[in-house]
Design an enzyme around this catalytic site. Structure first.
Site, mmCIF file in Angstrom:
data_model
loop_
_atom_site.group_PDB
_atom_site.id
_atom_site.type_symbol
_atom_site.label_atom_id
_atom_site.label_comp_id
_atom_site.label_asym_id
_atom_site.label_seq_id
_atom_site.Cartn_x
_atom_site.Cartn_y
_atom_site.Cartn_z
ATOM 1 N N PHE A 129 0.855 -1.272 0.102
ATOM 2 C CA PHE A 129 -0.059 -0.061 -0.060
ATOM 3 C C PHE A 129 0.847 1.154 0.090
ATOM 4 O O PHE A 129 1.737 1.471 0.903
ATOM 5 C CB PHE A 129 -0.845 0.156 1.142
ATOM 6 C CG PHE A 129 -1.833 1.346 1.228
ATOM 7 C CD1 PHE A 129 -2.935 1.286 0.426
ATOM 8 C CD2 PHE A 129 -1.705 2.358 1.887
ATOM 9 C CE1 PHE A 129 -3.902 2.330 0.243
ATOM 10 C CE2 PHE A 129 -2.361 3.435 2.019
ATOM 11 C CZ PHE A 129 -3.520 3.351 0.935
ATOM 12 N N ASP A 217 9.482 2.948 0.843
ATOM 13 C CA ASP A 217 8.435 3.594 1.469
ATOM 14 C C ASP A 217 8.457 3.539 2.916
ATOM 15 O O ASP A 217 7.985 2.626 3.429
ATOM 16 C CB ASP A 217 7.003 3.076 1.047
ATOM 17 C CG ASP A 217 5.851 3.800 1.523
ATOM 18 O OD1 ASP A 217 5.980 4.256 2.568
ATOM 19 O OD2 ASP A 217 4.702 3.581 0.853
ATOM 20 N N LYS A 246 3.553 10.812 8.013
ATOM 21 C CA LYS A 246 3.190 10.362 9.144
ATOM 22 C C LYS A 246 3.846 10.974 10.533
ATOM 23 O O LYS A 246 3.626 12.099 10.981
ATOM 24 C CB LYS A 246 3.263 8.759 9.284
ATOM 25 C CG LYS A 246 1.986 8.207 8.311
ATOM 26 C CD LYS A 246 1.881 6.739 8.524
ATOM 27 C CE LYS A 246 0.850 6.089 7.809
ATOM 28 N NZ LYS A 246 -0.336 6.457 8.160
#
Length: 388
Positions: A129, A217, A246
């Site tokens: 994802f 990522d 984040k």
């Protein structure tokens, strides 16, 4: 104003919070909750940290935005800190993780263009994802993410996560067109799936031999979540490109794409941009987050409390018929269940005052702030054991 005014992209609980402090949140009725979600690995230094409150308040009273038409001091400071911590050379600041990954994909395209590859391909992982834009959806996996969005960009080849034989196979078939490999060191949304030991190093070597970019990522794993600044540091490698978001802003939107100098110079003035990316507020917050993690020893705490949480869960849930696996690194832990548990999130909140996340219907994901202590670890273990 009611929820009917909002687009129905989420299915939130009928639970709303009015304030937070450290690892705790309080709802409208004043009930206290232990937060083991941290905004999905965002509030790494906890809620309402006084250093962040001061930094945000001061910067709001000084300067929020000027645009990248002008030099931004806090942006330069944060870029210097991140490059020193990561071993990479240059940074482009975005507003989110998806944008950071789009930046990485643009660098991969430019890398291919420089090599004269007309139709470049990027190797990505099954069950990955990477975001919700059309490009990052194409690089992601899972029908729920892609449903209704057909004819996505098709410049990706999917291989099994951790499967080096599959990588060799696509290298033989498509190697002349492949320009990069993009992956999460620990797959988060698919249920906290760590890369097998040695896998990242093998990818690093494979990419180097073939002239591909290794792009990691680290949006969920970065900024101390695994007990190191970045998860790749556990393997002793350095990627060519890394993306962050984040935990970097602890709730203030910010993303970042870091790259080696030879890759970063593929961008030239006008080839990429962002109106809000790297504004003074977001970058001052990012610098403050890094300061807090260093000064409070939160990397060490994430390692120690993560090991304690994993060990205690394994003891408490040993041979539990509902538990298939317990896995993770640092304070990123997944508990895979044999069958989906309906209303598990709601029951945890109502019965135990514990906030958890369940992904793919049957994987409990624990992502508490890095400030969690041993007593709170025990609270989580006891609550999970009672829930199951």
């Amino acid at each position: 104003m009611t929820a009917a005014c909002l687009m129905s992209t989420y299915q939130p609980l009928a639970l709303s919070f009015t304030r937070g402090l450290g690892t705790r949140l309080w709802d409208r009725q004043g009930r206290e909750y232990l937060d083991a979600v941290a905004g999905v690995a965002v509030t790494n230094v906890g809620h309402s940290h006084p250093r962040l409150v001061t930094a945000i308040s001061e910067q709001a009273g000084l300067l929020l935005h000027t645009s990248n038409l002008y030099s931004i001091d806090w942006q330069q400071r944060l870029a210097q800190r991140l490059t020193q911590l990561s071993g990479l050379d240059q940074v482009f600041f975005n507003n989110s993780g998806a944008e950071a990954n789009e930046t990485a994909l643009k660098l991969a395209r430019l890398h291919g263009w420089k090599k004269g590859i007309g139709e470049p391909l990027v190797v990505v992982m099954e069950n990955a994802f990477h975001g919700r834009t059309l490009g990052t959806m194409s690089a992601s996996d899972g029908p729920s993410v892609r449903l209704g969005f057909q004819r996505l960009p098709g410049d990706f080849i999917k291989v099994g996560f951790g499967d080096l034989k599959a990588l060799d196979a696509v290298t033989r078939e498509f190697g002349a067109r492949i320009v990069a490999v993009l992956l999460e060191p620990i797959q988060g949304e698919s249920g906290v799936q760590p890369a097998p030991p040695g896998y990242l190093k093998a990818l690093r070597d494979h990419c180097t031999r073939n002239g591909w970019l290794l792009m990691l990522d680290e949006i969920q794993t970065g900024i101390g979540r695994t007990g190191r600044w970045f998860a790749f540091q556990h393997e002793g490698i350095v990627p060519d490109v890394m993306t962050l978001a984040k935990g970097l802003g602890n709730g203030i939107p910010i993303g970042a794409c870091l790259a080696r100098a030879a890759v970063a110079k593929l961008f030239t003035p006008g080839s990429h941009g962002s109106t809000f990316g790297g504004n003074p507020l977001a970058c001052r917050v990012g610098c403050t987050v890094l300061d807090i993690i260093e000064e409070q020893g939160l990397l060490e705490n994430a390692t120690q409390q993560g090991e304690r949480l994993l060990a205690r869960l394994r003891v408490e849930l040993n041979e539990h018929p509902q538990v298939l696996a317990i896995r993770g690194q640092g304070l990123m832990i997944g508990i895979e269940l044999a069958v989906p548990q309906r209303n598990l999130v709601q029951r945890a909140a109502q019965e135990h005052g514990l906030l958890i996340n369940v992904t793919r219907g049957k994987i409990i994901r624990l992502l508490p702030p890095l400030t969690i202590d041993s007593k709170e670890v025990e609270m989580i273990v006891r609550a999970i054991a009672h829930l199951l």
